[in-house]
Enzyme design. Sequence first.
Site, short mmCIF file in Angstrom:
data_model
loop_
_atom_site.label_atom_id
_atom_site.label_comp_id
_atom_site.label_asym_id
_atom_site.label_seq_id
_atom_site.Cartn_x
_atom_site.Cartn_y
_atom_site.Cartn_z
N CYS A 242 1.04 -1.16 0.16
CA CYS A 242 -0.03 -0.05 -0.10
C CYS A 242 0.79 1.45 -0.07
O CYS A 242 1.58 1.54 -1.13
CB CYS A 242 -0.99 -0.01 1.17
N HIS A 323 -4.35 -4.87 0.46
CA HIS A 323 -3.47 -5.64 1.49
C HIS A 323 -3.57 -7.22 1.52
O HIS A 323 -4.73 -7.75 2.10
CB HIS A 323 -4.63 -5.17 2.83
N GLU A 325 -2.49 -9.14 3.67
CA GLU A 325 -2.66 -9.63 5.10
C GLU A 325 -3.99 -9.62 5.39
O GLU A 325 -4.36 -10.29 6.34
CB GLU A 325 -1.84 -8.90 6.12
N1 LIG Z 1 -3.41 1.69 3.49
C1 LIG Z 1 -2.43 2.41 3.30
O1 LIG Z 1 -1.26 2.19 3.34
C2 LIG Z 1 -2.88 3.71 2.64
C3 LIG Z 1 -1.98 4.56 1.79
C4 LIG Z 1 -1.85 5.79 1.47
N2 LIG Z 1 -2.04 6.56 2.83
C5 LIG Z 1 -3.20 6.11 0.61
O2 LIG Z 1 -4.22 6.50 1.20
O3 LIG Z 1 -3.17 5.85 -0.57
#
Ligand SMILES: NC(=O)CC[C@H](N)C(=O)O
Length: 354
Positions: A242, A323, A325
Amino acid sequence: MADAYVALEDGRVFEARARSSGRTRGELVFTTAYTGYEESLTDPSYEEQVLTFSYPLIGNYGVRDERFESDRVHPRAAIARELTDNVAEWLDAEDVPAVDHLDTRELVTSVREEGAMKCGIAAGPDATPEDAREELAECKGMSEHTEIGAQVSTTEPYTVTGGGEYDVALLDCGAKGSIASSLAERGADVHVLPYDADPADVADLDPDVLFVSNGPGDPANFGETQALVEEFTGEVPLAGICLGQQIIARAFDGDTEKMPFGHRGVNQPVRDLDSGKVVMTTQNHGYSVADPGMLEVTQVNVNDDTAEGLASEEYDVVTRQYHPEANPGPHDSLDFFDEVIALANSSRSPVVAD
Ligand SMILES: NC(=O)CC[C@H](N)C(=O)O
């Protein structure tokens, strides 16, 4: 009688019921997940955001700390059609405002149609619509939170032990706990370091993989983490999830951009470009990789074609925008962690002639 108010950037003020009193502000985001409220509310990626649950009843299976992804609640406030008492009490104990008894469909539809919005909240016996508007007036945009890494990262290094077969250095930009545990379950000792760790501390660990975690805010505000990635590129295999994917892309001469309202739920379809296989994934991000730079796009979002996976064979890189996970969400993509372990293995196996 309303005793809570939610003021939106588009000028509207929603009346609501206070379940945990206080005044606050943040970027209004949502999740469409039916379950996983304990995991989402403790996910550091939601720092400086106000989390709206589109599923109407939140809290119906209790609050258990073994499901927490970090040691505190991160969204600045929670909004649902109805919150159960145990969730409301938990948020109250954590000093996080919470409101319910409002039309969350309308809120989520507004964000989807008008784009990401700031909001201000005032909840409690003396709250007024004006209080909510005042909070809104103080609300910064996500990209203006330039020190957000320091708000969520560990200050002291620590290790999650997994048998010591591999050493992973995990740069904590607001890491969910289950990223480290997914790696530890596969035999890795995970050395968690601050997002702005000293390069010498990374080098001392002699890691098999340098892993950049998820986290809140704009990836452009993680210059220290990006510099670490640049420093170890070509020396150590790189992986990220992410925010981690976004930072790694920037380090490889790529670029990121703000999305209209992001990807927010546990049913985001992702296609692997090599195999053609589609998996359902968990997502909560408001930025995306607009330009992968020197990396190759390996997976895309089926709905909007944005980059969901990046890789480089030359530099041993593998990343995901979603994600793997889960927590919450489907386990379809847990094999990403096997890929990371394979990268750790390949990087240090001596080349043997046959
Ligand atoms: N879940 C995250 O790692 C979000 C990544 C980043 N803050 C975004 O909003 O794109």
